[in-house]
Design an enzyme around this catalytic site. Structure first.
Site, PDB file in Angstrom:
ATOM      1  N   GLN A  92       0.830  -1.203   0.000  1.00 60.48           N
ATOM      2  CA  GLN A  92       0.000   0.000   0.000  1.00 60.48           C
ATOM      3  C   GLN A  92       0.866   1.255   0.000  1.00 60.48           C
ATOM      4  OE1 GLN A  92      -2.234  -0.487   3.667  1.00 60.48           O
ATOM      5  NE2 GLN A  92      -0.388  -1.210   4.690  1.00 60.48           N
ATOM      6  N   TYR A 142     -10.038   5.770  19.714  1.00 60.20           N
ATOM      7  CA  TYR A 142     -10.171   4.512  18.968  1.00 60.20           C
ATOM      8  C   TYR A 142      -9.378   3.389  19.622  1.00 60.20           C
ATOM      9  CZ  TYR A 142      -9.436   1.169  15.130  1.00 60.20           C
ATOM     10  OH  TYR A 142      -9.355   0.038  14.368  1.00 60.20           O
ATOM     11  N   GLN A 143      -8.119   3.649  19.938  1.00 61.28           N
ATOM     12  CA  GLN A 143      -7.258   2.602  20.501  1.00 61.28           C
ATOM     13  C   GLN A 143      -7.814   2.079  21.820  1.00 61.28           C
ATOM     14  OE1 GLN A 143      -5.055   2.086  18.271  1.00 61.28           O
ATOM     15  NE2 GLN A 143      -4.526   4.044  17.344  1.00 61.28           N
ATOM     16  N   GLU A 154       0.837  -8.211  11.690  1.00 62.24           N
ATOM     17  CA  GLU A 154       0.685  -7.041  10.817  1.00 62.24           C
ATOM     18  C   GLU A 154       1.329  -7.369   9.476  1.00 62.24           C
ATOM     19  OE1 GLU A 154       0.318  -4.108   8.594  1.00 62.24           O
ATOM     20  OE2 GLU A 154      -0.540  -3.662  10.562  1.00 62.24           O
ATOM     21  N   ASP A 157      -7.542  -4.748  14.318  1.00 64.37           N
ATOM     22  CA  ASP A 157      -7.379  -3.317  14.020  1.00 64.37           C
ATOM     23  C   ASP A 157      -6.997  -3.201  12.558  1.00 64.37           C
ATOM     24  OD1 ASP A 157      -6.905  -0.626  13.982  1.00 64.37           O
ATOM     25  OD2 ASP A 157      -4.952  -0.759  14.970  1.00 64.37           O
ATOM     26  N   SER A 158      -7.982  -3.351  11.709  1.00 67.79           N
ATOM     27  CA  SER A 158      -7.718  -3.364  10.265  1.00 67.79           C
ATOM     28  C   SER A 158      -8.145  -2.057   9.642  1.00 67.79           C
ATOM     29  CB  SER A 158      -8.473  -4.521   9.604  1.00 67.79           C
ATOM     30  OG  SER A 158      -9.864  -4.261   9.616  1.00 67.79           O
ATOM     31  N   TYR A 211     -12.099  10.358  11.639  1.00 65.89           N
ATOM     32  CA  TYR A 211     -12.660   9.255  10.874  1.00 65.89           C
ATOM     33  C   TYR A 211     -13.948   9.737  10.206  1.00 65.89           C
ATOM     34  CZ  TYR A 211      -9.407   5.846  12.902  1.00 65.89           C
ATOM     35  OH  TYR A 211      -8.288   5.136  13.259  1.00 65.89           O
TER      36      TYR A 211
END
Length: 291
Positions: free
Chosen positions: A36, A66-67, A111, A161-162, A229
């Site tokens: 990517q 978020y985390q 990952e 966590d994608s 987001y």
């Protein structure tokens, strides 16, 4: 690179007709990995920003919401997990939060893209503070293949966590991956995955919950606010192999952790499952909750 006149603007991927823009102070990194496009820049108001394939993944100003929620919702719902798997999460934020739990004895993190980890550490992101934790085993490969091969009654909690279900993360939203996660969990195990935005992706949320419901005993959708987001909202789908109420934590943060947390609390845990009526009307069709 989507930067013009000192402004970064997201590519339209899964939210046509709208874009998020941040003012750029300095571009720090811009390369294509094997998987990517990876961009890092210093913003004027949101700290350092990590962008993958044109989509904002992390800003230092709001990443903690978020985390913390994606991590602590499943962990405190479980109680005191010993073995945790993180899927994705190359920026290190979920790892940072998992590492706060002294009950956790082993952390596997899969990952697919080493560059994400490398740039997060190199540029000193606030998320990348626990890569030296002695409990961590870092694996760089396709998580779908890793879980299928290595996982069997192994993990108490799996946290996915994608990025969005396009490109390298696409296989992480497919039913075969969900089934392999179920096999990888212990008998009381819990999985949590980022669950997209209910303002934009209710049909996708409904499909994911339905797929989970065919495999798991308990299924829930929770929500949190993340300003950078899409629409400022992100959801989390939680599921368990056992019949339980995932909206009610089984353990509480210790005093030391309470001092470190900036978003999650026991009250936030419970309230995350209270949804707007139009969302509730869809989510309740796939929810499986037991007292």
């Amino acid at each position: 690179m989507s930067i013009a006149d000192e402004w970064f603007t997201e590519k339209e991927v899964m939210w046509p007709g709208q874009k998020m823009s941040l003012k750029v102070e300095k571009v720090l990194f811009n390369q294509k990995s094997e998987f990517q496009d990876v961009l890092v820049f210093q913003s004027t108001n949101y700290g350092k920003v990590l962008v993958l394939d044109g989509v904002i993944q992390v800003t230092e100003r709001d990443e903690f919401s978020y985390q913390e929620m994606l991590t602590h919702l499943p962990i405190f719902s479980f109680g005191e997990p010993k073995n945790v798997l993180i899927v994705g999460g190359g920026d290190g934020g979920i790892l940072r939060e998992v590492a706060k739990h002294s009950c956790v004895e082993k952390i596997d993190m899969c990952e697919i893209d080493p560059m994400v980890c490398e740039v997060s550490k190199k540029f000193g992101f606030s998320t990348a503070t626990s890569f030296d934790d002695q409990r961590l085993t870092l694996i760089h490969e396709d998580a779908a293949e890793f879980v299928k091969r290595e996982g069997e009654n192994k993990y108490d909690v799996i946290i996915i966590d994608s990025s969005d279900p396009v490109g390298p993360a696409e296989s992480l939203f497919e039913p075969p991956f969900f089934a392999n996660m179920e096999k990888a969990l212990t008998s009381e195990g819990i999985v949590a995955t980022q669950g997209e935005c209910f303002w934009l992706h209710l049909p996708l949320i409904q499909r994911v919950m339905a797929a989970f419901g065919k495999i798991f005993q308990s299924v829930e959708y929770a929500s949190a606010s993340v300003p950078t987001y899409p629409c400022g909202q992100i959801g989390f789908v939680l599921a368990s192999k056992s019949k339980r109420n995932l909206s009610e934590p089984k353990s509480l943060p210790c005093d030391k952790m309470k001092e470190e947390l900036r978003f999650y609390s026991t009250e936030m845990h419970r309230s995350a499952f209270a949804l707007p009526v139009f969302v509730e009307n869809v989510v309740k069709l796939g929810r499986k909750r037991f007292a």
